[in-house]
Design a protein around this motif. Structure first.
Motif, short mmCIF file in Angstrom:
data_model
loop_
_atom_site.label_atom_id
_atom_site.label_comp_id
_atom_site.label_asym_id
_atom_site.label_seq_id
_atom_site.Cartn_x
_atom_site.Cartn_y
_atom_site.Cartn_z
N GLU A 26 8.37 34.63 92.44
CA GLU A 26 8.39 35.88 93.21
C GLU A 26 6.87 36.08 93.55
O GLU A 26 6.79 36.50 94.93
N LEU A 75 6.22 33.66 96.76
CA LEU A 75 7.18 34.48 97.86
C LEU A 75 6.40 35.99 98.40
O LEU A 75 6.19 35.92 99.82
N THR A 98 16.99 42.51 100.31
CA THR A 98 16.80 42.58 98.93
C THR A 98 17.18 43.67 98.29
O THR A 98 17.20 44.74 98.85
N ASN A 138 14.64 36.03 96.45
CA ASN A 138 14.28 36.12 94.90
C ASN A 138 15.29 36.00 93.96
O ASN A 138 14.96 36.09 92.68
N LEU A 196 14.65 33.18 91.34
CA LEU A 196 13.07 32.98 91.11
C LEU A 196 12.30 33.56 89.85
O LEU A 196 12.93 34.64 89.48
N ARG A 205 13.25 27.63 96.53
CA ARG A 205 12.07 27.45 96.72
C ARG A 205 11.90 26.28 97.89
O ARG A 205 11.26 26.35 98.89
#
Length: 559
Positions: free
Chosen positions: A494, A497, A515, A486, A489, A466
């Motif tokens: 998330e 984000l 992703t 992510n 996370l 982060r």
């Protein structure tokens, strides 16, 4: 570095003062000559006091000049560091991203080797050695036989120097190369210490390092044996030649009444001054060779970097348009193609999701887009201009990048978010708020001034990710590229984000993220599918998804 400037302002003045110092070094010889021939012969105390005073003045002046010469060399050392160190670090960092490996990771160490030589005795002795002909002329005027002894000694010591060069050059070069390889292995081990300790790899790691280090020891031992033998022979030659000078002087005095004891003593001192620098050069030959090799590597590195980096005209800040035109990239050493003929374009404010199986080229695409890697074929354009025409230090402030492997720097949270620049409080807090970090940071003991340790060791994986995200969006970049943002996370991370992505989209930031999470794909306007290094599909998200669903259904029917 301007070699002519450096030579004119530092090396030439040092050589001039070395000449003056060598002239004053003759003062003790003249003092001894006059002591035996005038003072003792005439038993004049006045002459003794006068000669002693003159010698004292000469030695004081010589000491002052020595200080000036030393100051010049220190200034040369500082000037070299000021001119080269920042440039070398910049080029080392640029080269460190190359998948081919970076051969210049030790450029700063090579610079340190050269600087150490400049401020040590090596450069002094090298500058003193060329004044040997002056001592030869003085000995010739004393008696030709004295000159003959010095010539014989000089020839023997130069021959030993050549032998040292021939016998130690290759082993030393191989030893230095092997040592750099072993050092890189240790650096890699330190970076992967967590895995090594967790999986019990210490013994295997030590065994692998020992095999590399053993080669270093063998090569160093080989070079050191020859260096030690030659150094011992050099000392023997110097002592025997200096002793023979006294014997030859005595022999001349027995047959020539004009050749006095003072001339014998003065000649002995001159012999010592003449042969001293030669002995030092031979005994320190290894250091000279290492310095020469370091200088050669630095010179080649700087020339190559200067040729590869022409002056680039400053372009206006980008708006966020991106285009790839038939881009191909691979690793030359293995011949493996990672990206093959990829083309797509985005307008400012687009949001693109890149999906595909592992090793399909997604992360390679991200590295190419931020300029970390250079395409072998094709062009990457930012606002229509070739990415190669954007200097990284100017374009970088308009790009945000979050790689898979998050690396933070020793320092405070604020310094890391501010990209190691002087933190702007408002911009740091804004980036932290967007990344959903602000409240978490305030709960820490020192807030934004909390020291995170080397690599962010005091933080969790999610916190590091982060903070890396906040660093990427610091300064409101026009282009944001996120690679698996992510990965570390939790649910709250998330959510933060997803909210941040929505804010950036409203702000008109061109966003690209890689992703496997379908939840993030829902928030993009375009989708790009990679397959085996090639672009399998690209277009509006709904159209690409429809194509993927259609292909899946056809595959099921065929099965």
């Amino acid at each position: 570095m301007n070699k002519s400037f450096f030579f004119k302002h530092y090396i030439l003045p040092t050589a001039f003062f070395s000449f003056i110092i060598n002239m004053f070094l003759l003062a003790p010889s003249l003092f001894m000559f006059q002591m035996f021939d005038r003072v003792i012969g005439t038993r004049s105390k006045e002459a003794l006091w006068l000669l002693s005073l003159l010698l004292l003045v000469a030695l004081v002046v010589m000491a002052i000049i020595e200080v000036v010469r030393s100051r010049i060399l220190v200034n040369a050392n500082n000037a070299m560091d000021l001119m080269l160190a920042p440039y070398l670090l910049k080029k080392m960092v640029e080269g460190a991203t190359s998948p081919e490996g970076n051969p210049n990771t030790y450029a700063l160490k090579d610079l340190q080797t050269v600087r150490t030589f400049l401020t040590g005795q090596g450069i002094i002795q090298l500058l003193d050695a060329p004044w040997l002909p002056i001592y030869m002329i003085l000995l010739y005027f004393m008696h030709p036989m004295m000159l003959l002894v010095l010539v014989i000694g000089t020839v023997l010591m130069v021959s030993l120097s050549i032998a040292s060069e021939f016998l130690t050059k290759d082993p030393l070069a191989e030893s230095n190369s092997a040592n750099r390889l072993a050092t890189r292995f240790v650096d890699s081990a330190m970076l992967n210490a967590e895995v090594v300790n967790a999986m019990g790899m210490q013994a295997n790691l030590t065994k692998r390092w020992a095999s590399l280090n053993d080669r270093v020891i063998i090569l160093q031992t080989k070079a050191s044996k020859w260096s030690g033998r030659i150094s011992g022979m050099t000392k023997f030659v110097r002592q025997i030649v200096q002793s023979m000078s006294m014997a030859v002087g005595t022999y001349i005095m027995l047959g020539d009444a004009t050749f006095s004891m003072g001339m014998i003593m003065a000649g002995g001192i001159i012999f010592g001054k003449a042969l001293g620098p030669l002995e030092y050069v031979i005994s320190g030959w290894r250091s000279i060779l290492e310095t020469r090799a370091a200088y050669a590597r630095l010179d080649a590195f700087i020339k190559g970097a200067n040729q590869a980096q022409p002056y680039l005209l400053e372009l206006p800040p980008p708006t966020g348009q991106i285009a790839m035109e038939h881009v191909t990239f691979g690793i030359r050493a293995t011949g493996k193609i990672l990206i093959r003929d990829v083309s797509f374009s985005l307008v400012a404010g687009d949001s693109l999701g890149i999906v595909g199986p592992s090793a399909s080229g997604k992360s390679t695409l991200a590295r190419l887009l931020v300029g970390a890697w250079k395409p072998q074929q094709g062009v990457i354009r930012i606002d229509g201009a070739d990415l190669a025409n954007w200097p990284s230090e100017r374009l970088g402030q308009h790009i945000g990048y979050l790689p898979q492997d998050i690396e933070l720097f020793a320092g405070s949270i604020a310094e890391n978010i501010a990209r190691l620049d002087e933190p702007d409080s408002e911009m740091v807090i804004e980036a932290a708020r967007i990344a959903g970090l602000h409240e978490m940071i305030l709960q820490m003991q020192n807030g934004y001034d909390t020291q995170i340790g080397e690599g962010g060791t005091v933080l969790s994986g999610g916190q590091r990710q982060r903070i890396g995200f906040a660093r990427a969006i610091y300064g409101n970049p026009k282009i944001l590229i996120l690679d698996e943002p992510n990965a570390s996370l939790d649910t709250a991370g998330e959510t933060a984000l997803v909210n941040a992505m929505a804010l950036l989209k409203e702000a008109g930031t061109t966003t690209i993220f890689i992703t496997h999470n379908p939840h993030f794909i829902n928030n993009v306007s375009k989708l790009l599918v990679m397959q085996n290094g090639a672009l399998a599909a690209f277009g509006p998200k709904e159209w690409v998804m429809a194509q993927l669903n259609k292909a899946t259904q056809q595959g099921q029917v065929s099965a």
